[in-house]
Design a protein around this motif. Sequence first.
Motif, PDB file in Angstrom:
ATOM      1  N   GLY A 285       0.732  -0.968   0.057  1.00 43.23           N
ATOM      2  CA  GLY A 285      -0.031  -0.092  -0.085  1.00 43.23           C
ATOM      3  C   GLY A 285       0.920   1.337  -0.094  1.00 43.23           C
ATOM      4  N   ALA A 286       0.130   2.665  -0.325  1.00 47.73           N
ATOM      5  CA  ALA A 286       0.961   3.636  -0.553  1.00 47.73           C
ATOM      6  C   ALA A 286       1.503   4.135   0.725  1.00 47.73           C
ATOM      7  CB  ALA A 286      -0.220   4.554  -1.048  1.00 47.73           C
ATOM      8  N   ASP A 287       0.714   3.879   1.916  1.00 52.79           N
ATOM      9  CA  ASP A 287       1.275   4.345   3.163  1.00 52.79           C
ATOM     10  C   ASP A 287       2.543   4.221   3.656  1.00 52.79           C
ATOM     11  OD1 ASP A 287      -0.952   5.978   3.734  1.00 52.79           O
ATOM     12  OD2 ASP A 287      -2.196   4.262   4.165  1.00 52.79           O
ATOM     13  N   PHE A 288       2.911   2.742   3.047  1.00 53.65           N
ATOM     14  CA  PHE A 288       4.158   2.092   3.580  1.00 53.65           C
ATOM     15  C   PHE A 288       5.309   2.243   2.325  1.00 53.65           C
ATOM     16  CE2 PHE A 288       1.285   0.729   6.416  1.00 53.65           C
ATOM     17  CZ  PHE A 288       1.806   0.704   7.626  1.00 53.65           C
ATOM     18  N   SER A 289       4.928   2.930   1.126  1.00 56.38           N
ATOM     19  CA  SER A 289       5.525   2.793  -0.088  1.00 56.38           C
ATOM     20  C   SER A 289       7.085   3.530   0.047  1.00 56.38           C
ATOM     21  CB  SER A 289       5.004   3.697  -1.397  1.00 56.38           C
ATOM     22  OG  SER A 289       4.749   4.864  -0.810  1.00 56.38           O
ATOM     23  N   ASN A 290       7.343   4.450   1.240  1.00 56.00           N
ATOM     24  CA  ASN A 290       8.511   4.963   1.443  1.00 56.00           C
ATOM     25  C   ASN A 290       9.531   4.245   2.362  1.00 56.00           C
ATOM     26  OD1 ASN A 290       7.186   5.228   3.653  1.00 56.00           O
ATOM     27  ND2 ASN A 290       8.151   7.328   4.232  1.00 56.00           N
ATOM     28  N   GLN A 291       9.109   2.807   2.432  1.00 53.98           N
ATOM     29  CA  GLN A 291      10.136   1.960   3.244  1.00 53.98           C
ATOM     30  C   GLN A 291      10.696   0.895   2.116  1.00 53.98           C
ATOM     31  OE1 GLN A 291       7.804   0.531   6.550  1.00 53.98           O
ATOM     32  NE2 GLN A 291       7.399   2.373   7.278  1.00 53.98           N
ATOM     33  N   GLY A 292      11.556   0.250   2.722  1.00 57.52           N
ATOM     34  CA  GLY A 292      12.250  -0.781   2.109  1.00 57.52           C
ATOM     35  C   GLY A 292      13.792  -0.680   1.823  1.00 57.52           C
ATOM     36  N   ALA A 293      14.404  -1.565   1.045  1.00 59.02           N
ATOM     37  CA  ALA A 293      15.743  -1.390   0.796  1.00 59.02           C
ATOM     38  C   ALA A 293      15.960  -1.539  -0.420  1.00 59.02           C
ATOM     39  CB  ALA A 293      16.492  -2.576   1.672  1.00 59.02           C
ATOM     40  N   GLY A 294      17.162  -0.755  -1.158  1.00 61.20           N
ATOM     41  CA  GLY A 294      17.636  -0.814  -2.441  1.00 61.20           C
ATOM     42  C   GLY A 294      19.161  -0.926  -2.582  1.00 61.20           C
ATOM     43  N   THR A 295      19.773  -1.095  -3.483  1.00 59.92           N
ATOM     44  CA  THR A 295      21.022  -0.981  -3.575  1.00 59.92           C
ATOM     45  C   THR A 295      21.533  -0.775  -5.046  1.00 59.92           C
ATOM     46  OG1 THR A 295      23.190  -2.659  -3.492  1.00 59.92           O
ATOM     47  CG2 THR A 295      21.151  -3.851  -4.278  1.00 59.92           C
ATOM     48  N   SER A 296      22.885   0.012  -5.114  1.00 60.27           N
ATOM     49  CA  SER A 296      23.333   0.045  -6.578  1.00 60.27           C
ATOM     50  C   SER A 296      24.866  -0.223  -6.409  1.00 60.27           C
ATOM     51  CB  SER A 296      23.188   1.566  -6.814  1.00 60.27           C
ATOM     52  OG  SER A 296      23.632   2.377  -5.893  1.00 60.27           O
ATOM     53  N   SER A 297      25.494  -0.229  -7.431  1.00 60.36           N
ATOM     54  CA  SER A 297      26.780  -0.635  -7.582  1.00 60.36           C
ATOM     55  C   SER A 297      27.411  -0.170  -8.747  1.00 60.36           C
ATOM     56  CB  SER A 297      27.199  -2.246  -7.501  1.00 60.36           C
ATOM     57  OG  SER A 297      26.683  -2.799  -8.413  1.00 60.36           O
ATOM     58  N   LYS A 298      28.716   0.303  -8.605  1.00 63.31           N
ATOM     59  CA  LYS A 298      29.412   0.681  -9.869  1.00 63.31           C
ATOM     60  C   LYS A 298      30.962  -0.183  -9.661  1.00 63.31           C
ATOM     61  CE  LYS A 298      27.296   5.284 -10.574  1.00 63.31           C
ATOM     62  NZ  LYS A 298      27.565   6.688 -10.476  1.00 63.31           N
TER      63      LYS A 298
END
Length: 339
Positions: A285-298
């Motif tokens: 849902g939209a109320d929790f959309s700003n949570q979570g984990a991501g990653t990027s690499s170079k």
Amino acid sequence: IEDLPRQGRDLTSFSQLVAGYNGTFNGLPSTDQGSNIDGVVGSANRMKFGGNTQPAVSPRLESIDLMTVQTDQLDLNSGFGQSSTQLNFVSRRGGNRFHGRAYEDFRNSGLNANSFGNNNAQVRRNKLILNDFGGSVGGPILHDKLFFFGTYAMSKQPGSITASNNFFTPAAEKGDFVYQGTDGKTHTINVLNLAHQANPTLPNTINPVISSQLALIDKAVANGGITTTPDLNFNQVQWNSSSPDTRYFPGGRLDYNITQRVKMYLSALVTNTSQPTVAAATFPGADFSNQGAGTSSKNYTLSYGMDFVATPNLINQLKLGYLYNNTKYAYNAAPLYAT
């Protein structure tokens, strides 16, 4: 390399086809594994608990010309004194004739079955759309003297992952918890009243802050599939969370024949990844959309080499290289329940 079946275009998995491989090579610990690309150490990780057969830069089908697996008799030129098993990769190079290729590997979830857990929660199967595409070209700049090779590839996967979490039942949200007594029967007790009786200064109603959090959770779980759990005070919500994965694989190489006996090269390979949602938010849902984990690499490798053929039986090689490995993690999540 061209004809063997594979999933994806990374060649590292082919090393598992050599004789003596059974999870590790010849029974040796995984910490004895190493890799290099064009003479550059493949991984910057010094704590090799899981081995280093997978380089930081992906050795891809379109950019690698030669792959060897050495499991014995390693010298400093191959294992760098750090391993007894070594995967060696050599990048593609140009020649006196122009050659090129263009490709696209496509896959989707059309033939994928849904998982048992998704079916049980009445959640649709995860979305999978994979486009792996690119091209390369190589040829002469100066006939018999200077050659080039370049490649650019991209992998785009706007897929999804299955996420789940537990949440209070409506009765537990009010403080009515179920437990199994010594008589083998289930009983219900209001923990708020129990606490208030033990200490009258404690409230016997839900804190307004907690109440608002529970209301958001109740609203969010309606966007997923709900199943029961062995704990009668909790239910489980399961949902599909968007998890795009984008990767870039540029690379190139220059080869220069100074004389028939002196030759040198300069190569560069790059792997950039972006996965904004590696771990799903706490709830759907939209109320929790700003949570979570991501990653990027170079990650990239630069390699310079010079070969001097002194005699037909004596070759002197100079190799200089640089490995850059940078991975960033982004995590933003609030606690499930405030205390």
